[in-house]
Design a protein around this motif. Sequence first.
Motif, PDB file in Angstrom:
ATOM      1  N   CYS A 248       0.862  -1.189   0.000  1.00 13.82           N
ATOM      2  CA  CYS A 248       0.000   0.000   0.000  1.00 13.82           C
ATOM      3  C   CYS A 248       0.895   1.235   0.000  1.00 13.82           C
ATOM      4  CB  CYS A 248      -0.909  -0.004   1.227  1.00 13.82           C
ATOM      5  SG  CYS A 248      -1.776   1.555   1.440  1.00 13.82           S
ATOM      6  N   GLN A 249       0.679   2.114  -0.982  1.00 16.46           N
ATOM      7  CA  GLN A 249       1.402   3.381  -1.028  1.00 16.46           C
ATOM      8  C   GLN A 249       0.416   4.504  -0.699  1.00 16.46           C
ATOM      9  OE1 GLN A 249       4.285   3.555  -4.560  1.00 16.46           O
ATOM     10  NE2 GLN A 249       2.808   2.030  -5.240  1.00 16.46           N
ATOM     11  N   ILE A 250       0.831   5.382   0.180  1.00 20.06           N
ATOM     12  CA  ILE A 250      -0.022   6.523   0.532  1.00 20.06           C
ATOM     13  C   ILE A 250       0.613   7.780  -0.029  1.00 20.06           C
ATOM     14  CG2 ILE A 250      -1.003   7.879   2.408  1.00 20.06           C
ATOM     15  CD1 ILE A 250      -1.204   5.375   4.062  1.00 20.06           C
ATOM     16  N   VAL A 251      -0.146   8.458  -0.874  1.00 19.44           N
ATOM     17  CA  VAL A 251       0.310   9.709  -1.498  1.00 19.44           C
ATOM     18  C   VAL A 251      -0.545  10.840  -0.939  1.00 19.44           C
ATOM     19  CG1 VAL A 251       0.543  10.965  -3.663  1.00 19.44           C
ATOM     20  CG2 VAL A 251       1.050   8.517  -3.582  1.00 19.44           C
ATOM     21  N   ARG A 252       0.126  11.807  -0.347  1.00 21.70           N
ATOM     22  CA  ARG A 252      -0.572  12.970   0.210  1.00 21.70           C
ATOM     23  C   ARG A 252      -0.920  13.945  -0.910  1.00 21.70           C
ATOM     24  NH1 ARG A 252       1.462  17.639   1.832  1.00 21.70           N
ATOM     25  NH2 ARG A 252       3.624  16.920   1.707  1.00 21.70           N
ATOM     26  N   VAL A 253      -2.117  14.496  -0.871  1.00 18.30           N
ATOM     27  CA  VAL A 253      -2.552  15.462  -1.888  1.00 18.30           C
ATOM     28  C   VAL A 253      -2.829  16.788  -1.182  1.00 18.30           C
ATOM     29  CG1 VAL A 253      -4.199  15.960  -3.723  1.00 18.30           C
ATOM     30  CG2 VAL A 253      -3.569  13.593  -3.230  1.00 18.30           C
ATOM     31  N   GLY A 254      -1.938  17.745  -1.373  1.00 18.78           N
ATOM     32  CA  GLY A 254      -2.111  19.024  -0.681  1.00 18.78           C
ATOM     33  C   GLY A 254      -0.916  19.925  -0.887  1.00 18.78           C
ATOM     34  N   ARG A 255      -0.376  20.471   0.221  1.00 22.02           N
ATOM     35  CA  ARG A 255       0.733  21.412   0.162  1.00 22.02           C
ATOM     36  C   ARG A 255       2.039  20.701  -0.174  1.00 22.02           C
ATOM     37  NH1 ARG A 255      -1.908  22.369   4.998  1.00 22.02           N
ATOM     38  NH2 ARG A 255      -0.189  21.605   6.255  1.00 22.02           N
ATOM     39  N   MET A 256       3.029  21.516  -0.537  1.00 23.57           N
ATOM     40  CA  MET A 256       4.344  20.940  -0.827  1.00 23.57           C
ATOM     41  C   MET A 256       4.930  20.312   0.429  1.00 23.57           C
ATOM     42  SD  MET A 256       6.545  20.422  -3.267  1.00 23.57           S
ATOM     43  CE  MET A 256       6.324  21.650  -4.560  1.00 23.57           C
ATOM     44  N   GLU A 257       4.859  21.049   1.553  1.00 27.40           N
ATOM     45  CA  GLU A 257       5.373  20.537   2.807  1.00 27.40           C
ATOM     46  C   GLU A 257       4.310  20.663   3.880  1.00 27.40           C
ATOM     47  OE1 GLU A 257       9.614  21.001   3.861  1.00 27.40           O
ATOM     48  OE2 GLU A 257       9.616  22.562   2.336  1.00 27.40           O
ATOM     49  N   VAL A 430       3.716  11.996  -8.743  1.00 22.38           N
ATOM     50  CA  VAL A 430       4.167  12.428  -7.422  1.00 22.38           C
ATOM     51  C   VAL A 430       5.341  13.395  -7.616  1.00 22.38           C
ATOM     52  CG1 VAL A 430       5.340  11.630  -5.322  1.00 22.38           C
ATOM     53  CG2 VAL A 430       3.395  10.363  -6.226  1.00 22.38           C
ATOM     54  N   ILE A 431       5.441  14.379  -6.732  1.00 26.50           N
ATOM     55  CA  ILE A 431       6.525  15.362  -6.813  1.00 26.50           C
ATOM     56  C   ILE A 431       7.527  15.073  -5.703  1.00 26.50           C
ATOM     57  CG2 ILE A 431       7.116  17.817  -6.648  1.00 26.50           C
ATOM     58  CD1 ILE A 431       4.086  18.299  -7.456  1.00 26.50           C
ATOM     59  N   TYR A 432       8.791  14.922  -6.086  1.00 23.96           N
ATOM     60  CA  TYR A 432       9.863  14.750  -5.105  1.00 23.96           C
ATOM     61  C   TYR A 432      10.603  16.071  -4.969  1.00 23.96           C
ATOM     62  CZ  TYR A 432       8.850   9.805  -5.232  1.00 23.96           C
ATOM     63  OH  TYR A 432       8.208   8.595  -5.128  1.00 23.96           O
ATOM     64  N   GLN A 434      12.918  18.989  -4.711  1.00 22.08           N
ATOM     65  CA  GLN A 434      14.314  19.357  -5.027  1.00 22.08           C
ATOM     66  C   GLN A 434      15.182  18.115  -5.248  1.00 22.08           C
ATOM     67  OE1 GLN A 434      15.722  22.079  -2.023  1.00 22.08           O
ATOM     68  NE2 GLN A 434      14.379  23.731  -2.666  1.00 22.08           N
ATOM     69  N   VAL A 435      14.689  17.204  -6.076  1.00 18.01           N
ATOM     70  CA  VAL A 435      15.442  15.993  -6.422  1.00 18.01           C
ATOM     71  C   VAL A 435      15.794  16.054  -7.897  1.00 18.01           C
ATOM     72  CG1 VAL A 435      15.351  13.478  -6.602  1.00 18.01           C
ATOM     73  CG2 VAL A 435      14.352  14.617  -4.626  1.00 18.01           C
ATOM     74  N   LYS A 436      17.061  15.985  -8.198  1.00 13.53           N
ATOM     75  CA  LYS A 436      17.537  16.086  -9.589  1.00 13.53           C
ATOM     76  C   LYS A 436      17.196  14.835 -10.388  1.00 13.53           C
ATOM     77  CE  LYS A 436      21.773  17.050 -12.241  1.00 13.53           C
ATOM     78  NZ  LYS A 436      21.775  15.852 -13.074  1.00 13.53           N
ATOM     79  N   GLN A 437      17.247  13.679  -9.740  1.00 14.05           N
ATOM     80  CA  GLN A 437      17.012  12.414 -10.442  1.00 14.05           C
ATOM     81  C   GLN A 437      15.857  11.653  -9.787  1.00 14.05           C
ATOM     82  OE1 GLN A 437      21.025  10.867  -9.941  1.00 14.05           O
ATOM     83  NE2 GLN A 437      21.447  11.218 -12.104  1.00 14.05           N
ATOM     84  N   PRO A 438      14.631  12.118 -10.002  1.00 14.56           N
ATOM     85  CA  PRO A 438      13.491  11.428  -9.374  1.00 14.56           C
ATOM     86  C   PRO A 438      13.278  10.042  -9.972  1.00 14.56           C
ATOM     87  CG  PRO A 438      12.735  13.127 -10.892  1.00 14.56           C
ATOM     88  CD  PRO A 438      14.219  13.276 -10.820  1.00 14.56           C
ATOM     89  N   ARG A 439      12.824   9.119  -9.103  1.00 13.53           N
ATOM     90  CA  ARG A 439      12.486   7.750  -9.537  1.00 13.53           C
ATOM     91  C   ARG A 439      11.052   7.496  -9.085  1.00 13.53           C
ATOM     92  NH1 ARG A 439      15.890   3.726  -7.055  1.00 13.53           N
ATOM     93  NH2 ARG A 439      15.577   2.400  -8.873  1.00 13.53           N
ATOM     94  N   TRP A 440      10.135   7.425 -10.046  1.00 13.92           N
ATOM     95  CA  TRP A 440       8.714   7.375  -9.681  1.00 13.92           C
ATOM     96  C   TRP A 440       8.194   5.947  -9.521  1.00 13.92           C
ATOM     97  CZ3 TRP A 440      10.352  10.745 -13.666  1.00 13.92           C
ATOM     98  CH2 TRP A 440      10.283  12.110 -13.355  1.00 13.92           C
ATOM     99  N   PHE A 441       8.364   5.129 -10.556  1.00 16.99           N
ATOM    100  CA  PHE A 441       7.769   3.791 -10.605  1.00 16.99           C
ATOM    101  C   PHE A 441       6.258   3.856 -10.353  1.00 16.99           C
ATOM    102  CE2 PHE A 441      12.220   2.903  -9.749  1.00 16.99           C
ATOM    103  CZ  PHE A 441      12.486   1.930 -10.696  1.00 16.99           C
ATOM    104  N   GLU A 442       5.612   4.818 -11.032  1.00 14.82           N
ATOM    105  CA  GLU A 442       4.150   4.951 -10.953  1.00 14.82           C
ATOM    106  C   GLU A 442       3.555   4.398 -12.244  1.00 14.82           C
ATOM    107  OE1 GLU A 442       2.743   8.891  -9.664  1.00 14.82           O
ATOM    108  OE2 GLU A 442       4.832   9.345  -9.241  1.00 14.82           O
ATOM    109  N   THR A 443       2.540   3.560 -12.101  1.00 20.66           N
ATOM    110  CA  THR A 443       1.934   2.906 -13.266  1.00 20.66           C
ATOM    111  C   THR A 443       0.482   3.316 -13.404  1.00 20.66           C
ATOM    112  OG1 THR A 443       3.400   1.009 -12.999  1.00 20.66           O
ATOM    113  CG2 THR A 443       1.445   0.675 -14.333  1.00 20.66           C
ATOM    114  N   VAL A 444       0.102   3.646 -14.652  1.00 25.38           N
ATOM    115  CA  VAL A 444      -1.305   3.906 -14.968  1.00 25.38           C
ATOM    116  C   VAL A 444      -1.694   3.012 -16.140  1.00 25.38           C
ATOM    117  CG1 VAL A 444      -1.324   6.274 -14.129  1.00 25.38           C
ATOM    118  CG2 VAL A 444      -0.686   5.830 -16.505  1.00 25.38           C
TER     119      VAL A 444
END
Length: 1487
Positions: A248-257, A430-432, A434-444
Motif C-alpha cells: 500500500c502506497q499513501i500519497v498525500r494530496v495538498g501542500r508541498m510541505e 508524485v513530486i519529489y 528538489q530531487v535532480k534524479q526522481p524515480r517514480w515507478f508509478e503505473t497507470v
Amino acid sequence: MHWYHGIVGCVYLALILVASCKVSISVTNVIPNELPLIQEVTTTLREWSIIWRQLYVVNNREMFCSVRHMIYDLIEWRSQILSGTLPQDELKELKKKVTAKIDYGNRILDLDLVVRDEDGNILDPEQTSTISLFRAHEIASKQVEERLQEEKSQKQNIDINRQAKFAATPSFALFVNLKNVVCKIGEDAEVLMSLYDPLESKFISENYLVRWSSCGLPKDIDRLHNLRAVFTDLGSKDLKREKISFVCQIVRVGRMELRDNNTRKLTSGLRRPFGVAVMDVTDIINGKVDDEDKQHFIPFQPVAGENDFLQTVINKVIAAKEVNHKGQGLWVTLKLLPGDIHQIRKEFPHLVDRSTAVARKMGFPEIIMPGDVRNDIYVTLVQGDFDKGSKTTAKNVEVTVSVYDEDGKRLESVIFPGAGDEAISEYKSVIYYQVKQPRWFETVKVAIPIEDVNRSHLRFTFRHRSSQDSKDKSEKIFALAFVKLMRYDGTTLRDGEHDLIVYKAEAKKLEDASTYLSLPSTKIELEEKGHSATGKSMQNLGSCTISKDSFQISTLVCSTKLTQNVDLLGLLKWRSNTNLLQQNLKQLMKVDGGEVVKFLQDTLDALFNIMMENSESETFDTLVFDALVFIIGLIADRKFQHFNPVLETYIKKHFSATLAYTKLTKVLKTYVDNAEKCGITDQLFKAMKGLEYIFKFIVRSRILFNQLYENKGEADFRESLLQLFKSINEMMSSISDQTVIVKVCALQVSILTLLLHPKPQLGGWLKCMTGPTQRHVQIIMEKLLRTVNRTVISMGRDSELIVSDFLMETFIMFKNLIGKNVYPFDWVIMNMMQNKVFLRAINQYADMLNKKFLDQANFELQLWNNYFHLAVAFLTQESLQLENFSSAKRAKILNKYGDMRRQIGFEIRDMWYNLGQHKIKFIPEMVGPILEMTLIPETELRKATIPIFFDMMQCEFHSTRSFQMFEKEIITKLDHEVEGGRGDEQYKVLFDKILLEHCRKHKYLAKSGETFVKLVVRLMERLLDYRTIMHDENKENHMSCTVNVLNFYKEIEREEMYIRYLYKLCDLHKECDNYTEAAYTLLLHAKLLKWSEEACAAHLTQRDGYQAATQGQLKDQLYQEIIHYFDKGKMWEEAIALGKELAEQYENEMFDYEQLSELLRKQAQFYENIVKVIRPKPDYFAVGYYGQGFPTFIRNKVFIYRGKEYERREDFEARLLTQFPNAEKMKTTSPPGDDIKNSSGQYIQCFTVKPKLDLPSKFHRPVSEQIVSFYRVNEVQRFEYSRPVRKGEKNPDNEFANMWIERTIYVTAYKLPGILRWFEVKSVEISPLENAIETMQLTNDKINNMVQQHLNDPNLPINPLSMLLNGIVDPAVMGGFTNYEKAFFTEKYMHEHPEDHDKIEKLKDLIAWQIPFLAEGIRIHGEKVTEALRPFHERMEACFKQLKDKVEKQYGARAVVSYLLALYDQKALLLSLSSMGTISKLPGSVP
C-alpha cells in the motif's frame, strides 16, 4: 480475558460439586455418585482445564475451541450421571459416550491411552495378564485411531472440496477488504494498493485506489464499509513465486510541505509521497492461511523527509525485520478465491459483487478465454534526470501524462490511475522535493478504443511546481516527451523500457502536436536517423531543442487485438494485402507460441475466414490446414496445455465455418494417401498428434452446416469420412519404414482414447493387474524366533561362560529395548509394566554379578561395564522422568509403581561400592554415566549418588596421587549434559555441599578437593547461564555467556573445550554480520597454533571445513578466513598486519609465490581502501545494568558497547529496551545507590562515551587524518565521560573553587573492537585542579587554531577572532585564570595538597603560554581591523598589555615565532591525549 476466566470458573464449579450421599439402588434408577467413572471424569476435567488454559495463552484457537466443546460435553454428561434419574440402558450408553470422549480427547492432547474392559471400566494391570493387557491396548488404540480418521476425513472432505475448486481452475484472485486506514496524514490522500514481487522488485498488478479525506474517512462516504477489491488473473506461475507482498502506497494530496503554515497562499493539490505499508501474503496466495474473517494489521512506514522514493521505502520495509509503526497502519481482510472474475461473482456473491473494484494483473492471465476482449497499455513512469537550469536548487518536477491523436486533440477519460476510481484525461505524477534524479515507478492503465490506437501517442509534459501559489501559477511547461503507440510497421509499441527524448521549446509550441510528431521520440530512433543520442550539447531539430535532460518510461501491452509481432499482424490483417497471404501463412509457423495463444480466437477466425472466402479455390487449403495443426500442436505442448479449455470453448461457442469440414477432410486424406512421399511424413505426424481436435472441428463444422441446411449432403459427408478411414487403414497396413512413426502416433491416439473413454468390459482386465503381496517380514521373524528358542532351550545352566555370555547379551538386548521405545509413548501402562519387569530382572542380574563375577578370579570388566550402562540407561529413560509429566499423571505413577529411578539408583550406588579394588578400572569411563544419574532431579537420589564422585577421586588419588583423569572427564561430560538440558541450581548447591564435606574430612584431598569443587561449581554457574539464554532471541546475552564459558576453559587450560566455544561464538557473530568480531574470535584459535610441521591434534580441527595435517597448514587456512572477515568488516589495518605475517611464511618458509602474489595484491587493495574509502565511525555507549532482575553475568555491572554503523544513541537505547522490555531507563548518569542495585527490578543507564586515542608508536610524525581516523574509534581501551558537578557549598566569591568536572575513565578489559562488541569497565574520578588544567589547555588550543586559520586564509571574517580575543583579555575576565589563582595558588591549598605541586606548575606554565598566542592573535587583528573598529582594537591592545605585564611578572615570559604556533597546533592533539606529565616548557618540544 474475562470470558475465558468465566468459562474456567464454570468448569471448576462443576468439579467441586461432587455429592457425598450414600449408594441406593431401586428398580429403575441408579444413583452412582461413587462410580469410578465419575472420579475419572473429574480427574480428566482437571487435567484438561490446565492444558486448555495453555492453549489460550499460546493462541491456538482451533484446538482451544475443540477442547472447550469436549469439556462442556463431559460436564453435561457428568451431571446427568450424578442426577440418578437415568434408566440402566441409557446410563450404559452414556458411559460409552463418556469413555469414548475421554479417550479421543486424551489422544488429541497427547495424553496417555486409557485401557478398559467391555463395560468401559479401567483395567487393573495387577489383575490382568500381560497378553490381555497388550490386546486391550491394541483395541483401545485402534478405536481412538478410527475416531481420529473419521474426524480427519470430515476435515479432508472440506479441504478436498476446496482443493478441487482450485485444481479445476487455472485462474485465481485475491480478495481484499480495506477496513480502516489508521494514519495521521493531515490532508487528503490517495491509498494505492497492489501486489508486488519483492525478489524482482516489481509490481505485478494494477493499483486499487481509494481516495481518503483529511478527516480520516473515504472521500466517497457511500463506500465507507464497502472498500472491497479483487486482484484477478493470478495463475500457477504466481503461486510459484517465492514471495508475494501486498503493498500500500499513501500519497498525500495538498501542500508541498506539511509543516508549511497558512500565513501565505500555498499551492494545493500537489501529490507528495507520504509512506508505505507492506504485508507478506505468500502464505495466503499459496492457500496455507485461509481465514476471511481475520483482520490483518499492516504497519505503516513514513517516508524520510518527504523526498524518499516510495519504491525505495517499499524495498527497505521488505528487507527490515520490523517497522516502528507507532500504531499507524492499515486493517484489511484477505482471501484467495478460485476462478476468473465471472466464476468468482457467481460463486462468492457475498464477497464480490458489481460494486467490487477489479484490479487485473499487469499481463495476461495464463488462459485467455474467447470473448475476453482486452486492450490495455500499462505505462510506468520510471525515472528522470533534470538539470536545475537557472534555479539554485534542483526542480520539483511534476510529470503530466495524457493521450493525444495526431491532430493534437486530447483523448478524454482514457487513463485509469487505479481500479475503483474513474477514468481521467491527464495523470499527474508524485513530486519529489528538489530531487535532480526522481524515480517514480508509478503505473497507470491507458485504455484507448482500438480504432484510435494507430493515430494516438502518449504525451509527457514536465513542469516545476512551487510551494507558493503565486510563483506556481507563473511556472510553465519547461519540456516535453512523447511516444507513439503504433510503430511504423503497424505493430504496437514494444514492451519494456523506453529512453525518451526530452524536448524543449516555447510552451505554446510544445502544446502543438505538429511541432514534435515528426521528430524521433526515443534515443534509439534518434540514432537510427543518424543523430548522436549521447552528446552533451543541445541539438536543434526543427523548432524544438533536444534537452540534456533524460526521461525513461516502461510499457506493457495487454491486448487481444494489438500485436507486437509483424508476422502475426500480417495474418490478422490478411485482407489488406492478399498478395502476401501465402507468405503470411507460412510465417505464422515461426511466430512465438506465447504471442499466438494470446490472439487465439482472432488467429483461428482469420484462418477459417481465409478458407471460407476462398471456398471455390484450393490454393490456401493446405497452408490453412498446416497452420491449424501448428496451433493445435502448440496447445498440446506442456507449456500451453492450460489453453485446452480455450480451444474447446472456441469450437463450441465461437467457431462458425460451416464448410470447413469438406476442406479439412480432403486435406487430411491427401496427406494420408501420400504418407510415404518425402516431406509429407513430418506434417502427417503432426496432424496425427492433433487428430482429436481436427475431428472436433470437422464434426462441429458439419453440425453447424446441418443446422443451416437441414442435413443437406449427409451422404457425401459420410462417404468422405469412410474414404478417409480407408486411407488410414491402408497406411496402417503398409510396411514402409517411412510411415512407422506416423503409425505409432496413430496407435497412441487410439489407445489414449480407449483409456480415457473405456468400455465396461475393460474393467475386469484392469483389475487382474494387481495381486497379493507376501508377508516376508513375518516369515523371517518366524524363522529367527525358532532359532532363538532352540538356543535358549539347549543352553546349559552350569557353565559360567554360558551365564556370562547370556548376561552380556541380555544386558545389550535390554538396553536396546529401553532405547527404542517398543510401545507407543501413550501406552503408559504397558511401558510401566515393561519397566517393572526390567527393574526386577536387573536386580536379579545384579545379585548374580555379586555372587559369580566379583572375586578376583572371575571378575568380568565388560560384564560389569554393561550392567552399569544398562542400569543408567534404564534410570534416565524418558518414560521414568516424572518431573516432565502433569501432576495427575505423576501422582498416579508414584501411587502405583513408586519412583523406580530411586530404586535403581540406590542399587547402582551399592553395586559401585561393592566393586572394591576394581573401581579404578572404571575411571574415567564410568564418570559420564554416573554424572547422568546424579543429574536426575530427584533430591534423595542426588544425595545418595553424588558421594560416588568423591569415591572416584579418592580411588584415583590412591592409585596415581592425583585425580586428573576424573577431573578432565567430569568437566567434559558436565559441559555436554548441562547444554543438553540436565542440571539445575539445586544440583550445583548439593554438589558443592556434599563433595566439600567429604573432601574436608580427607587428610590428603582437603585442599586439592576443595579447589576442584569450587572449579566445577564455577563452571556450572557459567554453563547454566549459557543454557538459559541459548535459545534466547537476544544474541548479545548469548555471546556474553559464551565468552564467560570460553574464558573459564582458557583459565583451566582445557584447550579442546576452549576451541569448541570459540567456534560457537564465531557462528553467533556471523549470524549477526559482526565480521570484525568473528575475525578476532578466530584469531584466538590461530594464536594457539605454530608455524610448524607439527601434526595437528584432533581437537584443533573441530570444523569439517579445515583440511589440514599440520599446525602450519591449519594456521594458514585460519589466517585466510580471518583476513576475509577483517576485509568485510573494513578493518584493513588488521588484515594487513596478518597479511604481513602470512607473506613472511609464503616467501621464506613455504616458497609459495603464487599465494604470495595473490596476498600482496590484496594488501595493495587494503592500503588503497584505507586512504580512499570513507569508513563510518561508530559511537561508543556506556551501559549500566542495575537491579537483581538482570542475569548474573550483567547484574550491577557497567559495559562499554560499540555501536553499529550510523547508530544513534536513541536507536541503541531502543534496541536495549527491546531486549529488556521490563527495564526502566534511568534519567541520570550518576552511579545509582544500593537501593536501586538491590531492588528486584531492572534499571538501565545509557550514555555516549568518547574513546581516547592511543596512537601506535610508529606514528612519530604527523600523518594523514584518513589514517589516524581509524585509531580514533578502533584499538581503543580507554573511554571518557565528563559532566560538571559542584561539590560542597557554593562559594559566591569564587565559583571555580568547588566546580568539578567528574570525568569517568572507563578502561575495558580488552581493546575494542574485540571478540565482543562490548566489555566490562572500571572508572576513575578527576579533581577540580585537573579540570582547570584541561580548561586552560583547551583555551590555548582554541586561540592557536583560529590564529592558524587566519594565517592560512587572509580572507576570513574578523568577527569571530574579535569576540574570542576580547573575551579573554577583557579586565573582567583577565585570561580566565584569576579565580584559579585564588583557588589553587594559595599557601593554604599548597599545604593541604602537597601531592598537587606538579599539577600547579603545569597550570602556571599554560597560563604563561597563553600570552604569546594572544599576542599573535592581536597582531593579526590589528592588520585586518577596519577603521570603524580601530578604537575597539586599541582598547583591546591596552587590556592585553596590562594582562601581559601581570602574567610575565608572575609566571615568566614565553617567546615563540609564528612557525612554532603551527607546530604547536600539529602536536596539540598528542599533548591533550597524553597524560599531564608530558607537558613541557616549549610547545615545540612536545614528542
